[in-house]
Design a protein around this motif. Structure first.
Motif, short mmCIF file in Angstrom:
data_model
loop_
_atom_site.label_atom_id
_atom_site.label_comp_id
_atom_site.label_asym_id
_atom_site.label_seq_id
_atom_site.Cartn_x
_atom_site.Cartn_y
_atom_site.Cartn_z
N GLN A 365 36.66 139.87 69.82
CA GLN A 365 36.09 141.14 69.36
C GLN A 365 36.74 141.58 68.05
N ASP A 366 38.07 141.47 67.98
CA ASP A 366 38.77 141.87 66.77
C ASP A 366 38.38 141.00 65.58
N ASP A 367 38.21 139.70 65.84
CA ASP A 367 37.77 138.80 64.77
C ASP A 367 36.40 139.21 64.23
N ALA A 368 35.48 139.47 65.16
CA ALA A 368 34.12 139.84 64.74
C ALA A 368 34.14 141.16 63.98
N LEU A 369 34.85 142.15 64.50
CA LEU A 369 34.87 143.47 63.89
C LEU A 369 35.57 143.44 62.53
N SER A 370 36.69 142.73 62.45
CA SER A 370 37.42 142.68 61.19
C SER A 370 36.59 141.98 60.10
N ASN A 371 35.85 140.94 60.47
CA ASN A 371 34.98 140.26 59.50
C ASN A 371 33.84 141.17 59.04
N GLN A 372 33.27 141.92 59.97
CA GLN A 372 32.18 142.83 59.61
C GLN A 372 32.66 143.93 58.68
N ILE A 373 33.86 144.46 58.96
CA ILE A 373 34.39 145.54 58.13
C ILE A 373 34.69 145.05 56.72
N ILE A 374 35.34 143.91 56.62
CA ILE A 374 35.67 143.40 55.29
C ILE A 374 34.38 142.96 54.56
N GLY A 375 33.38 142.52 55.35
CA GLY A 375 32.09 142.18 54.74
C GLY A 375 31.41 143.41 54.16
N SER A 376 31.51 144.53 54.87
CA SER A 376 30.94 145.79 54.36
C SER A 376 31.64 146.22 53.08
N LEU A 377 32.95 146.06 53.05
CA LEU A 377 33.72 146.44 51.86
C LEU A 377 33.30 145.60 50.66
N LEU A 378 33.18 144.28 50.85
CA LEU A 378 32.82 143.40 49.75
C LEU A 378 31.37 143.59 49.32
N SER A 379 30.52 143.96 50.27
CA SER A 379 29.12 144.23 49.94
C SER A 379 28.97 145.51 49.14
N ARG A 380 29.73 146.52 49.53
CA ARG A 380 29.65 147.83 48.85
C ARG A 380 30.38 147.80 47.52
#
Length: 478
Positions: A365-380
């Motif tokens: 869960q932490d792996d999935a969430l951490s990847n999604q959060i950093i993906g949002s940061l890089l996308s924004r």
């Protein structure tokens, strides 16, 4: 005295194999599915462990063992060392071969060690301390000045690895004396004098450790942590309140409602009743006193501190459980004893492996969430550069984990429950990025603005302030 390896092998092989197979059955999932648990999120624990007074652990890691751990290797080493400790203890307490094998199985079957082995950054040093403490119990049987000095020296090193393990030699001695009362007529006076001698040696070990620890911390310029002093209630609250707390904690632990998996200890009331009855019939006051001391001894720190302590402090529980249960089972018969011990091992294994699977799910869960959060940061903010910019995860909500058992302390807990520094550490242990956290002064200065942000993953949940990126995280908004 010459050491004969053939005799050593013949004496210990069966109990060692029983302990090894039992421990592998108990901790097989963690052995083959490494997960990063809370407090395993740093590559360098030297300063922190010296600060806690655990300089023996720190120096073992610095010079002999991998820091912070190596998946599979560290756990396997820990299991091998614990197997050695279990078999030596079993052969010391029980002279009968079948009883010693049963003890080794039961030693592994109550998942108290799970709460220590969860932290692989200390699992191997913890196991080493257990083995040394086991040897201390055997050394204490010989009354000589040299053996006493050796006991104190080993005691200092044991405490410097993990403080509560100092209580283990007395636990082993108590259990051996209880078993020996079946054949010996030792009086309560001579028995208590022997136990008092070990207690004095333990006290001398602690005093020597306290002095050496202060010197080491001064030399290394590392301040002493006040963790242990903070958990002591006696003198800080009214005595009646502290006493009430102790009674509450003991009842909770002994009534089968203890930490997940440790409710098995409730079975120990049966051998206590049995031995008490026999002691009354034989008028053995020493044996009667011993069985109650052994029964309650795993929780002695609760009494000493007047506080509730984590499950990982119950380092004497497996030995007291295995001794009392072995005595009970062999009153029934040899074959039922072996079968019953294997049933208990199966029950304990189901609890232990569920605990570690909860950690495994949490990691996913932490792996999935951490990847999604950093993906949002890089996308924004596609111009984000981890070498220049800093990141702050604002918020600390637990992720739902249905595999997490009730009352299992840190098992199945997400790093996102612990706030920014632990989340950033988790990224740095697992991610391709090396992140640096935002200075907390920036957070305090802009706290109202951050509080007004919507929770991630909603739009505008990331705030950019100069080279700082602040992500508002709160799982309740998902």
């Amino acid at each position: 005295m010459n050491f004969n390896i053939e005799k050593f092998y013949i004496k210990y092989r069966h109990a060692f194999l029983a302990a090894l197979l039992s421990l592998l059955f108990m901790y097989g999932f963690e052995l083959t599915h490494f997960t990063i648990s809370i407090d395993e999120d740093s590559f360098d624990n030297f300063k922190h462990t010296v600060e806690l007074g655990r300089w023996g652990h720190a120096f073992l890691r610095l010079y002999f063992l991998p820091e912070p751990y190596i998946p599979f290797y560290t756990m396997m080493i820990s299991i091998l060392i614990l197997s050695a400790s279990a078999c030596i203890t079993s052969e010391y307490i029980f002279k009968n071969k079948l009883q010693s094998i049963t003890f080794s199985i039961l030693y592994a079957s109550i998942p108290a060690l799970s709460y220590q082995l969860q932290f692989q950054n200390q699992a191997d040093t913890f196991s080493i301390a257990i083995l040394i403490a086991t040897c201390m119990a055997i050394i204490s049987e010989k009354k000589s000045l040299m053996k006493s000095v050796l006991f104190v020296a080993l005691g200092v090193f044991v405490i410097s690895i993990y403080q509560t393990i100092l209580l283990l030699p007395l636990a082993i001695t108590l259990c051996k004396n209880l078993v020996d009362t079946e054949s010996s007529k030792k009086t309560i006076l001579t028995g208590m004098l022997d136990l008092a001698r070990i207690f004095i040696l333990m006290l001398l070990s602690y005093l020597a450790y306290h002095f050496i620890t202060k010197e080491i911390q001064d030399i290394l310029h590392i301040p002493q942590s006040s963790y242990f002093n903070n958990v002591i209630s006696w003198g800080k609250v009214p005595t009646s309140d502290a006493l009430r707390n102790v009674i509450t904690y003991l009842w909770w632990r002994l009534s089968g409602n203890s930490h997940y998996g440790l409710g098995m200890y409730v079975i120990c009331i049966l051998p206590v009743i049995l031995i008490s009855y026999q002691s009354f019939k034989e008028r053995s006051a020493y044996r009667l006193a011993l069985v109650f001391i052994v029964y309650l001894y795993p929780f002695s720190l609760d009494v000493f501190t007047g506080s509730w302590l984590p499950a990982r402090t119950l380092t004497q529980l497996p030995i007291c459980f295995a001794t009392l249960t072995t005595i009970l089972l062999f009153r029934i018969g040899n074959a039922p004893a072996i079968v019953s011990s294997l049933i208990m091992l199966s029950i304990g294994s189901s609890s232990s492996n569920k605990l570690f699977y909860a950690d495994y799910v949490s990691n996913k869960q932490d792996d999935a969430l951490s990847n999604q959060i950093i993906g949002s940061l890089l996308s924004r903010y596609p111009d984000f550069n981890a070498k220049i910019n800093k990141v702050f995860i604002y918020g600390n909500d637990q992720i739902r984990n249905d595999w997490m058992p009730y009352n299992s302390e840190n098992f199945g807990v997400s790093f996102f429950q612990y706030g920014d520094s632990r989340i950033i550490n988790y990224y740095n242990m697992n991610s391709y990025l090396k992140l640096t956290t935002v200075d907390f002064g920036v957070i305090l200065k802009n706290q109202k603005k951050i509080e007004s942000l919507p929770c991630w993953p909603k739009n505008n949940s990331i705030l950019k302030i100069d080279s700082n990126y602040i992500i508002k995280y709160c799982s309740k908004e998902f």
